[in-house]
Design an enzyme around this catalytic site. Sequence first.
Site, PDB file in Angstrom:
ATOM      1  N   VAL A 145      14.161  45.745  35.830  1.00 51.36           N
ATOM      2  CA  VAL A 145      15.049  47.169  36.525  1.00 51.36           C
ATOM      3  C   VAL A 145      14.301  47.124  37.936  1.00 51.36           C
ATOM      4  O   VAL A 145      12.972  47.681  38.115  1.00 51.36           O
ATOM      5  CB  VAL A 145      14.978  48.006  35.484  1.00 51.36           C
ATOM      6  CG1 VAL A 145      15.564  49.434  36.311  1.00 51.36           C
ATOM      7  CG2 VAL A 145      15.552  47.762  34.376  1.00 51.36           C
ATOM      8  N   GLU A 172      17.346  50.948  32.243  1.00 51.80           N
ATOM      9  CA  GLU A 172      18.249  51.184  33.227  1.00 51.80           C
ATOM     10  C   GLU A 172      18.522  52.637  33.244  1.00 51.80           C
ATOM     11  O   GLU A 172      18.963  53.231  34.323  1.00 51.80           O
ATOM     12  CB  GLU A 172      19.545  50.309  33.014  1.00 51.80           C
ATOM     13  CG  GLU A 172      19.142  49.066  33.232  1.00 51.80           C
ATOM     14  CD  GLU A 172      19.220  48.342  32.002  1.00 51.80           C
ATOM     15  OE1 GLU A 172      19.266  47.308  31.248  1.00 51.80           O
ATOM     16  OE2 GLU A 172      18.682  48.931  30.868  1.00 51.80           O
ATOM     17  N   GLU A 215       3.387  50.667  27.021  1.00 50.86           N
ATOM     18  CA  GLU A 215       2.731  51.760  26.228  1.00 50.86           C
ATOM     19  C   GLU A 215       3.408  51.574  24.828  1.00 50.86           C
ATOM     20  O   GLU A 215       4.519  51.264  24.496  1.00 50.86           O
ATOM     21  CB  GLU A 215       2.747  53.085  26.787  1.00 50.86           C
ATOM     22  CG  GLU A 215       1.974  53.181  28.352  1.00 50.86           C
ATOM     23  CD  GLU A 215       1.918  54.506  28.698  1.00 50.86           C
ATOM     24  OE1 GLU A 215       2.209  55.589  27.999  1.00 50.86           O
ATOM     25  OE2 GLU A 215       1.869  54.606  30.028  1.00 50.86           O
ATOM     26  N   MET A 278      -6.704  55.114  30.986  1.00 52.36           N
ATOM     27  CA  MET A 278      -5.812  56.442  31.325  1.00 52.36           C
ATOM     28  C   MET A 278      -6.756  57.453  30.546  1.00 52.36           C
ATOM     29  O   MET A 278      -6.220  57.900  29.210  1.00 52.36           O
ATOM     30  CB  MET A 278      -4.570  56.387  30.576  1.00 52.36           C
ATOM     31  CG  MET A 278      -3.640  55.268  31.348  1.00 52.36           C
ATOM     32  SD  MET A 278      -2.013  55.129  30.843  1.00 52.36           S
ATOM     33  CE  MET A 278      -2.304  54.256  29.259  1.00 52.36           C
ATOM     34  N   THR A 279      -7.749  57.896  31.165  1.00 50.62           N
ATOM     35  CA  THR A 279      -8.699  59.075  30.575  1.00 50.62           C
ATOM     36  C   THR A 279      -8.106  60.458  31.121  1.00 50.62           C
ATOM     37  O   THR A 279      -8.816  61.117  31.678  1.00 50.62           O
ATOM     38  CB  THR A 279     -10.062  58.732  30.985  1.00 50.62           C
ATOM     39  OG1 THR A 279     -10.045  58.449  32.391  1.00 50.62           O
ATOM     40  CG2 THR A 279     -10.938  57.501  30.141  1.00 50.62           C
ATOM     41  N   TYR A 280      -7.084  60.600  30.680  1.00 50.43           N
ATOM     42  CA  TYR A 280      -6.798  62.213  30.777  1.00 50.43           C
ATOM     43  C   TYR A 280      -5.358  62.405  29.654  1.00 50.43           C
ATOM     44  O   TYR A 280      -5.233  61.453  28.863  1.00 50.43           O
ATOM     45  CB  TYR A 280      -5.884  61.978  32.196  1.00 50.43           C
ATOM     46  CG  TYR A 280      -5.059  60.936  32.726  1.00 50.43           C
ATOM     47  CD1 TYR A 280      -3.666  60.868  31.886  1.00 50.43           C
ATOM     48  CD2 TYR A 280      -5.676  60.101  33.399  1.00 50.43           C
ATOM     49  CE1 TYR A 280      -2.748  59.700  32.523  1.00 50.43           C
ATOM     50  CE2 TYR A 280      -4.776  58.952  33.608  1.00 50.43           C
ATOM     51  CZ  TYR A 280      -3.276  58.864  33.552  1.00 50.43           C
ATOM     52  OH  TYR A 280      -2.842  57.837  33.835  1.00 50.43           O
ATOM     53  N   GLU A 281      -4.978  63.397  29.751  1.00 48.51           N
ATOM     54  CA  GLU A 281      -3.825  63.969  28.812  1.00 48.51           C
ATOM     55  C   GLU A 281      -4.256  64.408  27.258  1.00 48.51           C
ATOM     56  O   GLU A 281      -3.530  64.032  26.212  1.00 48.51           O
ATOM     57  CB  GLU A 281      -2.736  62.735  28.579  1.00 48.51           C
ATOM     58  CG  GLU A 281      -1.618  63.054  29.826  1.00 48.51           C
ATOM     59  CD  GLU A 281      -0.873  64.067  29.805  1.00 48.51           C
ATOM     60  OE1 GLU A 281       0.369  64.235  29.202  1.00 48.51           O
ATOM     61  OE2 GLU A 281      -0.981  64.992  30.612  1.00 48.51           O
ATOM     62  N   TRP A 403      -3.621  59.871  38.632  1.00 48.94           N
ATOM     63  CA  TRP A 403      -2.461  59.862  38.371  1.00 48.94           C
ATOM     64  C   TRP A 403      -1.889  61.321  38.458  1.00 48.94           C
ATOM     65  O   TRP A 403      -2.689  62.249  37.715  1.00 48.94           O
ATOM     66  CB  TRP A 403      -2.444  59.589  36.718  1.00 48.94           C
ATOM     67  CG  TRP A 403      -0.836  59.966  36.609  1.00 48.94           C
ATOM     68  CD1 TRP A 403      -0.303  60.751  35.683  1.00 48.94           C
ATOM     69  CD2 TRP A 403       0.303  59.154  36.555  1.00 48.94           C
ATOM     70  NE1 TRP A 403       0.921  61.017  35.379  1.00 48.94           N
ATOM     71  CE2 TRP A 403       1.483  59.811  35.978  1.00 48.94           C
ATOM     72  CE3 TRP A 403       0.499  57.914  36.964  1.00 48.94           C
ATOM     73  CZ2 TRP A 403       2.702  59.270  36.167  1.00 48.94           C
ATOM     74  CZ3 TRP A 403       1.761  57.513  37.219  1.00 48.94           C
ATOM     75  CH2 TRP A 403       3.019  58.103  36.575  1.00 48.94           C
TER      76      TRP A 403
END
Length: 427
Positions: A145, A172, A215, A278-281, A403
């Site tokens: 895409v 899409e 993910e 991804m060391t956050y959230e 991010w």
Amino acid sequence: MIIHVVEPGDSLYKIGQEYGVSPYRLAIDNGIEYNSTLVIGQTIVVQFPTVVHTVKQGESLYTIAEQYGVSVISLYQNNPQLNGRSTIMPGEQLVITYDQEKLGSFEVNGYGEPSISDDLLRKTLPYLTYVTPFTYGLTQSGSLVMLNDNHMIDISKEYDTAPLMHLSTLTEKGNFDSARASIVLNNQTIQDKLIDEIIENMNDKGYYGLDVDFEFINKQDAEKYAAFISNLRSRLNPLGYEVITALAPKISAMQRGTIYEGHLYKEIGIASNAVFVMTYEWGYTYGPPQAVSPLPNVRAVLDYAVSEIPREKIFMGISNYGYDWTLPFEKGDKARSISNDEAIKLAIQYGAEIQYDETAQAPYFNYYDKRGREHVVWFEDARSIQAKLALIPEYGLRGAGYWNIMRPYQQGWTVLNSLYHIKRITE
């Protein structure tokens, strides 16, 4: 560099007098208006220029950089008022150097959408080794895409910032679908066709490397995902392209949950040129109020990551945002995502006093809105950014990944530039 925490009665003028620096410079370095109201607990970064150049008629950034033996990029980094643009006027003052010894050097990546304004992109690119337009997706048949990223790529190259192609499971219709990943992972013909398309796209658009972010991979596809990354690397490396893989923030190999089980740290670490952890959230849209990136949690992830993956392959994620929760929080409630600058404006609007959680190494405050509802806001400030950045040399990591860069936060870039040298790929 000094991080000043605002006390009652402080103003930029008073802080400038205290440290012997221009209040106008304080405003520029912290991304605020000169006459801006300050709130108790707010951080103000104070830098001390050692060499300042007054622009003369006929001079350019290029001639000034050559005169002092520095790069034009460093002039952009030291002078946020330029907004990443080369136009200068006679009489304008440019900081050449600060009284600050760099603590180390590393690479910095920033994720952003092609919709980012030119002004914000140009202002941010000097602080980035790489920029990653978000995102290419997958069709039902396993094709790309596409993304309208040409303009973003063209601008990035003006700043010697290398663009990375970002591949995810976006459909899409704009949704993320792990089933699309499964199609690619379980059909070699489709997978090879996808890699052909990736290579063609990277060649056409002048990308430097590939950032893969699949993910919620099915547990039964975990080994196949690592094999896919290995296949990508075997095809892309001979062409001069790196492969970077995003990883969920795990703390053990046996960690349960759909976000974790499809990411095998050791295997993906071997297969990739680099990984982005991804060391956050921890604090997130649907979760209970807490810091987005509490330092003990970040350390726990890094401790596990370096036990499975060579340190020099790891980019650590840094969050460039916060959340505003309405209290009392109940399951199903949704927090509002805000910028760090917006958090300060909220504190000013409602007369809140900013607190700092020493354990989480993160700022927060409470306020009551016009309807009488209590809120709590967790975000990032100069102290929390400094604490996170310090982990990169401590752990010996390759660098940081932000991010994201869609929201301005000059104070954060000032801290980064003050403490560390940001590598360029040409170095």
